[in-house]
Design a protein around this motif. Structure first.
Motif, short mmCIF file in Angstrom:
data_model
loop_
_atom_site.label_atom_id
_atom_site.label_comp_id
_atom_site.label_asym_id
_atom_site.label_seq_id
_atom_site.Cartn_x
_atom_site.Cartn_y
_atom_site.Cartn_z
N ALA A 52 18.04 49.93 11.41
CA ALA A 52 18.60 50.29 12.71
C ALA A 52 17.95 49.47 13.82
O ALA A 52 18.59 49.11 14.79
CB ALA A 52 18.40 51.77 12.97
N LEU A 53 16.67 49.17 13.64
CA LEU A 53 15.95 48.40 14.66
C LEU A 53 16.21 46.90 14.54
O LEU A 53 15.66 46.12 15.31
CB LEU A 53 14.45 48.66 14.56
N GLY A 54 17.00 46.52 13.56
CA GLY A 54 17.41 45.12 13.50
C GLY A 54 16.89 44.33 12.32
O GLY A 54 17.04 43.11 12.27
N ALA A 55 16.25 45.02 11.34
CA ALA A 55 15.79 44.30 10.15
C ALA A 55 16.99 43.82 9.35
O ALA A 55 17.92 44.58 9.13
CB ALA A 55 14.93 45.21 9.29
N LYS A 56 16.99 42.57 8.98
CA LYS A 56 18.06 42.05 8.13
C LYS A 56 17.68 42.33 6.68
O LYS A 56 16.52 42.67 6.39
CB LYS A 56 18.24 40.56 8.37
N ASN A 57 18.66 42.14 5.78
CA ASN A 57 18.39 42.45 4.37
C ASN A 57 17.17 41.70 3.84
O ASN A 57 16.37 42.26 3.10
CB ASN A 57 19.62 42.11 3.51
N ASN A 116 19.63 44.65 16.88
CA ASN A 116 18.33 44.18 17.34
C ASN A 116 18.36 43.72 18.79
O ASN A 116 17.43 43.96 19.55
CB ASN A 116 17.86 43.05 16.41
N GLN A 117 19.49 43.08 19.18
CA GLN A 117 19.56 42.48 20.52
C GLN A 117 20.07 43.44 21.59
O GLN A 117 19.64 43.38 22.74
CB GLN A 117 20.48 41.26 20.51
N LYS A 118 21.01 44.32 21.22
CA LYS A 118 21.75 45.03 22.26
C LYS A 118 21.57 46.54 22.28
O LYS A 118 21.97 47.19 23.25
CB LYS A 118 23.25 44.72 22.12
N ILE A 119 21.00 47.10 21.20
CA ILE A 119 20.97 48.55 21.11
C ILE A 119 19.56 49.08 20.88
O ILE A 119 18.80 48.54 20.07
CB ILE A 119 21.91 49.05 19.99
N GLY A 120 19.22 50.11 21.62
CA GLY A 120 17.96 50.81 21.38
C GLY A 120 18.25 52.21 20.87
O GLY A 120 19.02 52.95 21.50
N PHE A 121 17.68 52.55 19.70
CA PHE A 121 17.97 53.86 19.10
C PHE A 121 16.84 54.84 19.37
O PHE A 121 15.66 54.51 19.27
CB PHE A 121 18.10 53.73 17.58
N VAL A 122 17.25 56.09 19.69
CA VAL A 122 16.30 57.20 19.71
C VAL A 122 16.89 58.29 18.83
O VAL A 122 18.06 58.64 18.98
CB VAL A 122 16.07 57.72 21.15
N VAL A 153 6.25 50.23 18.28
CA VAL A 153 6.99 49.70 19.43
C VAL A 153 7.23 48.20 19.25
O VAL A 153 8.25 47.66 19.68
CB VAL A 153 6.22 50.00 20.74
N GLU A 154 6.32 47.54 18.57
CA GLU A 154 6.46 46.09 18.35
C GLU A 154 7.56 45.73 17.35
O GLU A 154 8.03 44.60 17.31
CB GLU A 154 5.14 45.51 17.80
N LEU A 155 7.94 46.73 16.52
CA LEU A 155 8.81 46.44 15.38
C LEU A 155 10.11 45.67 15.70
O LEU A 155 10.40 44.67 15.05
CB LEU A 155 9.11 47.75 14.63
N PRO A 156 10.89 46.12 16.71
CA PRO A 156 12.12 45.36 16.99
C PRO A 156 11.83 43.91 17.38
O PRO A 156 12.60 43.01 17.07
CB PRO A 156 12.75 46.11 18.17
N ARG A 175 12.82 40.29 15.70
CA ARG A 175 13.42 39.24 16.50
C ARG A 175 12.68 37.92 16.29
O ARG A 175 13.21 36.85 16.54
CB ARG A 175 13.36 39.65 17.97
N GLY A 176 11.42 38.04 15.84
CA GLY A 176 10.65 36.83 15.54
C GLY A 176 9.67 36.45 16.63
O GLY A 176 9.22 35.31 16.69
N ASP A 177 9.31 37.41 17.51
CA ASP A 177 8.36 37.11 18.58
C ASP A 177 6.95 36.95 18.02
O ASP A 177 6.63 37.49 16.96
CB ASP A 177 8.35 38.25 19.61
N SER A 178 6.12 36.22 18.75
CA SER A 178 4.74 36.03 18.33
C SER A 178 3.97 37.34 18.52
O SER A 178 4.35 38.21 19.30
CB SER A 178 4.08 34.94 19.17
N LYS A 179 2.87 37.45 17.80
CA LYS A 179 2.06 38.66 17.83
C LYS A 179 1.63 38.99 19.25
O LYS A 179 1.68 40.15 19.68
CB LYS A 179 0.85 38.45 16.91
N ARG A 180 1.22 37.98 20.01
CA ARG A 180 0.69 38.22 21.35
C ARG A 180 1.79 38.73 22.28
O ARG A 180 1.60 39.68 23.03
CB ARG A 180 0.06 36.93 21.90
#
Lengths: 430, 231
Positions: free
Chosen positions: A343-348, B83-89, B105-108, B112-117
């Motif tokens: 749901a958070l965007g993880a791909k397969n 990943n880009q457009k929706i935030g789930f609660v 909180v970092e998970l999305p 997306r591929g952001d750096s750790k920092r």
């Protein structure tokens, strides 16, 4: 990304320590047994090679042997006993050799002329059996051998004093003895060269003048105490043959020249001797090369240890199935987590990598522990057998790669199952 | 900016039987709205939320999110959209267990591929906003329900999504804590102009939103602006 996955997998494994350990156990046992077996096998091969290579890889033994008959052998079995003949396929009558069947000095000369520089020498020896060198209260056990000059090409000795037997010594009462004998008989400070040694044989006493002393090497296979172990005493062949009617030889050793292909020489020698013995109805000259025996022994040892390693490999596969089982349980347990991640965007492939890495880590850590245990067991076993410990890097790298391959192979199915989960179903999973 | 046109969702349960959950639904939600979707269980609101959340595709009709037609996309494309457009609660928070609030909180951003920092900076900022910065290294099982939901809200905002979809966000909380959570949603809507869609069966929650959409048997039976709130 790879690093993150690694940390993720590690934290997930650490959160279930007991389960992770039990899962690893199968891999640990599998890898440990494979490595132990391979180490023992390698050590035995190496020790056999060490032991046999001293016996001369460039020597071809030639021995006169009765021709085997395919049929009718049983009819003639009534004759005198086989006389210690080497048994091979087919039946033999036990016929005694006559002088004409044996290898004469002329035949040896012909052989040398035929092969020329390919043959470095022909070693001849005649054993006079065990005897005792004695002088008043001092004594030393010896085995007396009459040898020719080329004998020392086959059986190299380390000469400490004097010289070896040469052609000029024909019929002379001279001997080359071990330093162990001279130490016992003459003590320190006495030059053994030129000393006389009395050799008591069951029927005769011979006196020899010492012309050379070689360094005695204790055989690791000896059953006797070092004190009693006889050492070899070499006298000229012609001297040893005095009083023996039969001057021909039932076996000789042909020594190949340094740069000769010994296998090719063995074959051509075999063909040559087949020609020489073509007219002999009952006997033939057989050839045997030490390196071929060595090859046979090491390859047999290799096959045995490979076979046992394969059996141990089965336990590794069982361990791998254990990994797969626990990964499937883990996927089921973490269905909601997988749903959330998707749901958070993880791909397969994110999910797939996560679980494959987890399986990979289980098997890799298991593999490393197993490898360490295997090397320890191998070291214990080699010290028990009193052989050298050999750990080839091939074994270490190979087993690591193998355990990782098991991880990927058995982790892929659960990981795919996780990756293919429907996020809605997974989120709803209780 | 969120446009549902003639959405039909059918479930096939065995050959002759098919269950139509959504029956040709039309709905447009504009940017910056604070909307609640209410309905009894079985009214189709979960299915609607799955479609709006790009977790599921409609059987018929089109769903255009931020000008992109999402209906008929494949799994991995939908993952990217989420990943880009929706935030789930979620009602049950769905924080990843054995993982700190910060990492959650970092998970999305991780996907997306952001750096750790970069991830860490953004996550800390969001946790501060929901007043959870003093507990960011706590594991989910060390947090109360309200705290978990605040972390979850911070997580839903991590990717700077166009819409926040909250499925019964107060369902597992007591009234007081629930109201605090709703206040956060209102604050996000007011201060950041985010579109917030709250799915609930609780009338009291719905009354706090600007627009109330009521579903029954797969159809919208009422779609009204909340006079009190708009005023």
């Amino acid at each position: 990304m790879a690093w993150e996955n690694l940390l993720l997998a590690l934290s997930s494994l650490l959160s279930n320590k007991m389960r992770s350990l039990l899962t690893m156990l199968g891999i640990i046992i599998g890898i440990a047994s494979i490595i132990t077996i391979v180490i023992i096998g390698d050590a035995l091969s190496a020790s056999v090679e060490d032991g046999l290579s001293g016996l001369g890889g460039n020597t071809i033994r030639v021995f006169v042997q009765e021709r085997s008959t395919q049929q009718g052998g049983m009819m003639m079995m009534g004759g005198p006993g086989g006389g210690g003949m080497m048994m091979t396929r087919g039946s033999r009558s036990g016929r005694q050799t006559e002088s004409k069947d044996l290898i004469s000095d002329e035949m040896i000369a012909d052989l040398r002329a035929h092969f020329g520089s390919q043959v470095a020498g022909v070693s001849l020896s005649h054993s006079l059996g065990s005897a005792e060198a004695r002088d008043l209260a001092l004594s030393s056990n010896v085995n007396v051998y009459g040898v020719n000059v080329d004998y020392f090409l086959e059986n190299s000795v380390e000469l400490l004093h004097g010289r070896l037997i040469s052609d000029e010594d024909e019929m002379e009462q001279v001997a080359v003895v071990s330093d162990k004998l001279t130490d016992t008989m003459f003590g320190f400070g006495v030059d053994p060269i030129g000393q006389q040694v009395r050799v008591y044989r069951p029927t005769t006493i011979e006196i020899y003048t010492i012309i050379g002393v070689y360094k005695y090497e204790q055989s690791s296979f000896s059953m006797m105490s070092a004190e009693e172990t006889p050492t070899d005493l070499y006298i000229p062949l012609s001297t040893a043959m005095v009083g023996i009617m039969e001057k021909n030889h039932s076996n000789i050793s042909v020594i190949g020249a340094a740069n000769t292909d010994i296998r090719a020489l063995t074959t051509s020698l075999e063909n040559y001797l087949a020609g020489v013995y073509a007219t002999n109805e009952f006997f033939q000259a057989s050839v045997m090369n030490m390196s071929s025996i060595l090859d046979t022994i090491t390859s047999t040892l290799g096959q045995i240890s490979f076979a046992i390693a394969v059996i141990a490999g089965i336990s590794l596969v069982v361990g791998g199935i254990g990994v797969m089982n626990i990964m499937l349980v883990s996927v089921t347990e973490r269905t909601r987590e997988i749903g959330t991640r998707k749901a958070l965007g993880a791909k397969n492939f994110h999910i797939r990598i996560q679980f494959v890495v987890e399986a990979l880590i289980v098997t890799l850590i298991g593999g490393i522990i197993g490898m360490i245990l295997g090397v320890i067991f191998g070291a214990i076993a080699t010290s028990l057998f009193d052989v050298r410990l050999v750990v080839s890097p091939f074994v270490i790298i190979g087993s690591m790669l193998f355990s990782m391959a098991i991880g990927v192979f058995f982790g892929l199915y659960p990981a795919n199952k996780a990756a293919k989960l429907d996020p809605i179903e997974a989120l709803r999973y209780e | 900016m969120l446009e549902l046109n003639d959405i039909v969702k059918k479930y096939f349960i065995g050959e002759p039987n098919e269950l139509t959950v959504l029956k040709g639904l039309n709905l447009t939600i504009s940017e910056g709205e604070l909307v609640s979707i209410v309905g009894q269980s079985g009214s189709g609101k979960s299915t609607l939320m799955n479609i709006m959340g790009a977790l599921d595709s409609p059987t018929e009709g089109s769903y255009v999110l931020d000008g992109v037609d999402v209906s008929g996309m494949r799994d991995n494309q939908l993952s990217a959209i989420r990943n880009q457009k929706i935030g789930f609660v979620f009602q049950t928070f769905n924080l990843i267990p054995r993982t700190t609030a910060l990492s959650n909180v970092e998970l999305p951003l991780f996907y997306r591929g952001d750096s750790k920092r970069k991830r860490s900076e953004k996550a800390k900022e969001l946790l501060k906003m929901v007043e959870m910065d003093d507990r960011m290294l706590h594991m989910p099982n060390e947090l109360s329900g309200g705290q978990k939901q605040r972390v979850a809200i911070a997580r839903s905002l991590a990717n700077n999504p166009s819409i926040i979809l909250a499925d019964e966000p107060t369902g597992a909380l007591d009234t007081k804590t629930g109201n605090l959570v709703i206040d956060i949603f209102k604050k996000i809507n007011r201060e950041q102009g985010k579109t917030v869609i709250i799915i609930t069966h609780n009338e009291e929650i719905a009354k706090q939103t600007n627009r109330i959409i009521t579903l029954r048997d797969g159809e919208i039976i009422s779609d009204s602006l909340n006079e009190r709130m708009s005023a």
